[in-house]
Every structure is written in C-alpha cells, then in structure tokens.
Design a protein around this motif. Sequence first.
Motif: not given
Length: 499
Positions: A278-287, A214-217, A1-9, A209-212
């Motif tokens: 513990i804290f990672e900037l979340q790159y993936d195939q969309q970003r 990807a968000s926790n990291k 959910m975190l990554k999906k929202n990032i691209y929208t914003i 805890d954010y519940g998932d």
Amino acid sequence: MLKKNIYTILFLTALVMGATSCKKWFDLKPADGIIRQDYWKTKEDIEAVMVGTYGSLLADPNGATKQISELMFLWGELRADMVEAYLGTTAEEYDVMNVNILPTNSIVNWRPFYQTINYCNTIIDFAPDVLNSDKTLTQEKLNNYIAEAKALRALLYFYLVRSFGEVPLKLRSTSSDEEIVSIPKNTQEEVLNQILLDLEDAEAKAATDYGDIASNKGRITRYTVNCIQADVYLWMERYEDCIAACDKVINSRRFGLIAGSAAWFDVLYRQGNSNEGIFELQYDQQRLNNFYQMFGVGNRRLIAANKVMDDVYTIDNTNNLKDLRSAGVALRLEDNVIWKYIGANAEQMVAADGSHTHWFVYRYADVLLMKAEALAQLDGRGQEALDLVYQIRNRAGALAATDLNPDPSNKHDVALFVLEERAREFMFEGKRWYDLLRYAKRNDYENLEYMIDLLVSRVPANSIRTTQAKLRDKNSHYFPIYEYELTTNKQLVQNPFYK
C-alpha cells in the motif's frame, strides 16, 4: 517516473543545501530553490518539490543524518524483544536496547522527520499560489498535492508522538532564519488531534491512482490515508473508527494477500510494489537503503534474537514444516542474520550494490491485523477477529505450535493472539515496539507487566531489577529530547523521565 525524478531533486537539493550553513533548531530551513517565492510558478514546480519531499524519506541530501527508514527500524525494534546485539552494535544502539538512553544519543535525533515535515509545510503554504500563475493547474490536482503533503506530515508526526510522547507541532514552513522561532512541545492529545485533522482533509482530496504502479505504491493515495487513520485510531483506542478505516481499504478491492509460494519472498519483498503493498519507500539500484551495512557485513550491527525461531515461529522437524515467514525470509536460520532486507532469495545474500529492498510502511496484511486487533476489543466480535488472524496464518502456513486457539469470547486471549501474530507477520518491519506499547497501555496500562517481562529477559542479569523499575515509570516508554534541540530551542522541556 517517480524514482527518476527523486534522484534529480535530491541532487539539486544537495547542491543548494551543501552551500547553506543553517544549524538552528530542527534544521528547518530547506533548499532556497524550493522555498523561494519566484520558484512557485507552474504545476511542474509543485511536482518537483513533491517528488523531492519523498526523496527526503530515502536520504538526507547532505548525508548528515540517518535515513528515515533506518530510524523507523531502530525506533521500532531496538526497544523491543526481537533483535540482539552483534559485533558491530554501536554503543548508542546497545544503550537503547538496555533501557539506558541518554539525551546525547544520536538515535533520538528527530531532525530527519522535522526536515521532511518542513518540506510538507512548504508545499501546503506555497502550492496554492500556483493557481494564479499556471492556468493548466486544476483545483483537483492542487488538492491532490496538498493531500499528499498533509498525509505525509501526519504520518511523520504519528511516529514522533509515539516515540517521544510530546513534541512541538510546526504547521507553517520555515524558509529563512527570520522565521525560525522557538516553540514548546504540544501534548500528545493535541498532536494526535492535529494528525486526525490532516488525515480527514487528505482523505477527501487524495488521489486514488497516479497511473503507474511505482507511484501508486510509492506515493500516498487515499488508501494510505485510511491506513494511517486506522493506525492512529488503534493507538487512541477508538476501535469502531479503526474498523471503519480498515474497511475502506478492504472494500476498495484494490489490494490482497500475495499467495504463499516459493516465489513469495521475491514478489513481496525483493521486487516490491506487489498487490499487497500500500505504501513502500522506493529504494532501487540508484538509491540504496542502509540495511546491507546494518545486517549483511561480517561485523553486522544487529541479528535476530534466538527466540525468533525458537518461540515466535518454531520448527516442525517431524513433518518438515516451517512458517513461510521464518527461515529464509525474516532471518537466516544458521546464524540469525536478519534476512528480509538483504536476501536475494531464501539462500543467497545480495551484493552491497543490491541493497534496494523497499521499506514497507503499510501493506494489506497490516490492514487485516489492525482490524482484527480492533475487533478483539469489542463485545461479541472475537470470532471476526480470529477469522482475520487465520487468514494471515493460512497464507503463511503458520505452525500448530503457535496457534493459541483462543476462546472467541475471551478478549484478553484474542488480543494476545493478534499481538503474537503481528510479531510473526511484521518481523523486523519496525512495528514491534509500537505494538508492544499499544498493547501494554491499553485500558490504563493493564498489560504493562506483560511488556516488562518480555523486555527484561534480554538485559544483563544484574540489570533486571533496575530495568523493571525504569519500565514501570510510563515516562520511560518515550525517548528523551535530543540535547542539541534543548540548547537551540529554549522553550523545549526535557521529557520527565530524563530530567
């Protein structure tokens, strides 16, 4: 959910920011849709802006400046001793590497950091109003958002103060041209004290805890706050406080070292979000990150220095042993290609559209080695420091040739052992320059000559004496203020070394 929202914003922010032309100092004006008073009505509005703030760490919506992770790499590695120039090295990068930095060098443009700081300020200023309009927003959830914003602001100011020495503290959001005012620099002490105030408030209110995963990291938790606190205390030579902050992470029992195995590279780096993160900037195939263009192409900009394998890791050909972190992880052995961010595995490089390895701000190994560094400075605690270092070394299968086997009672030898192990563990993770400077300036710069000897070994022979003289001026350890900022903010004064 975190990554999906990032691209929208990011997409929405780019549309709005593309239509604005504000070029004032700091470029502080964010998207109108974010700062507009009538935007802040629901908790979903806060969430959207929070996720967009994290998105700004991954890329400038306008594409006008470098990604923050790229700057974190350049600021943390170019001035140190583990990278070398290659075919694509830019003139600006070469100048930084050779201690010849000018105020016109765009690498010292702090705009991306202040842009995200302003997003943080916006959340801190406007989010509390939503309590009046959205009765489903709880005080606890609002506190979580404010904690994230304050901790992220603190982290970015920590990078700025270590890189520039003195920087302006901007603690209120800028939402219109009328609110843009010139402000002077604050002292290092003032900036560091504000960072600690932000972190103290954030620690009490941050989510655990954010519940998932990807968000926790990928979002700041209370444990991220503790990591930043430990790092700041270490910089300030407040060693007991550093240990206490590290222990909060350790005693949570939420993190651990990923066991050394053939899958270690894939689990920790390529996939990311492991138990060690513990804290990672979340790159993936969309970003995608920028590292494929930096290290993966034929005219790559930077490569690993020869000393990385020869001296830092070494090779045991007799027994066919190697440090797990060396060839196939930190670098490719045959040509010194920096591998950590572009390897699909130990042998194969990713394709250009696969450059999405995360940027690691903090992982559990960092907590252990920050604690070890602090313990090394306290009387009678050298063996505790060494126990932590050997925990890291044993996981990696570090070679006997790199074991200094220091006397636990010798603070200097233990501290040097920790410094060298940090180099092996965090190779090319943007920490080396800050580690060297922290080591050099300890106890009123008692280790300055050690740092100078390392750094002059990489400059041209005819520049050695000049470089030594520069580095003995402590003001040279900090960047100049970018020329554009000086022309637009008349209260700024250039850092002393560059006048």
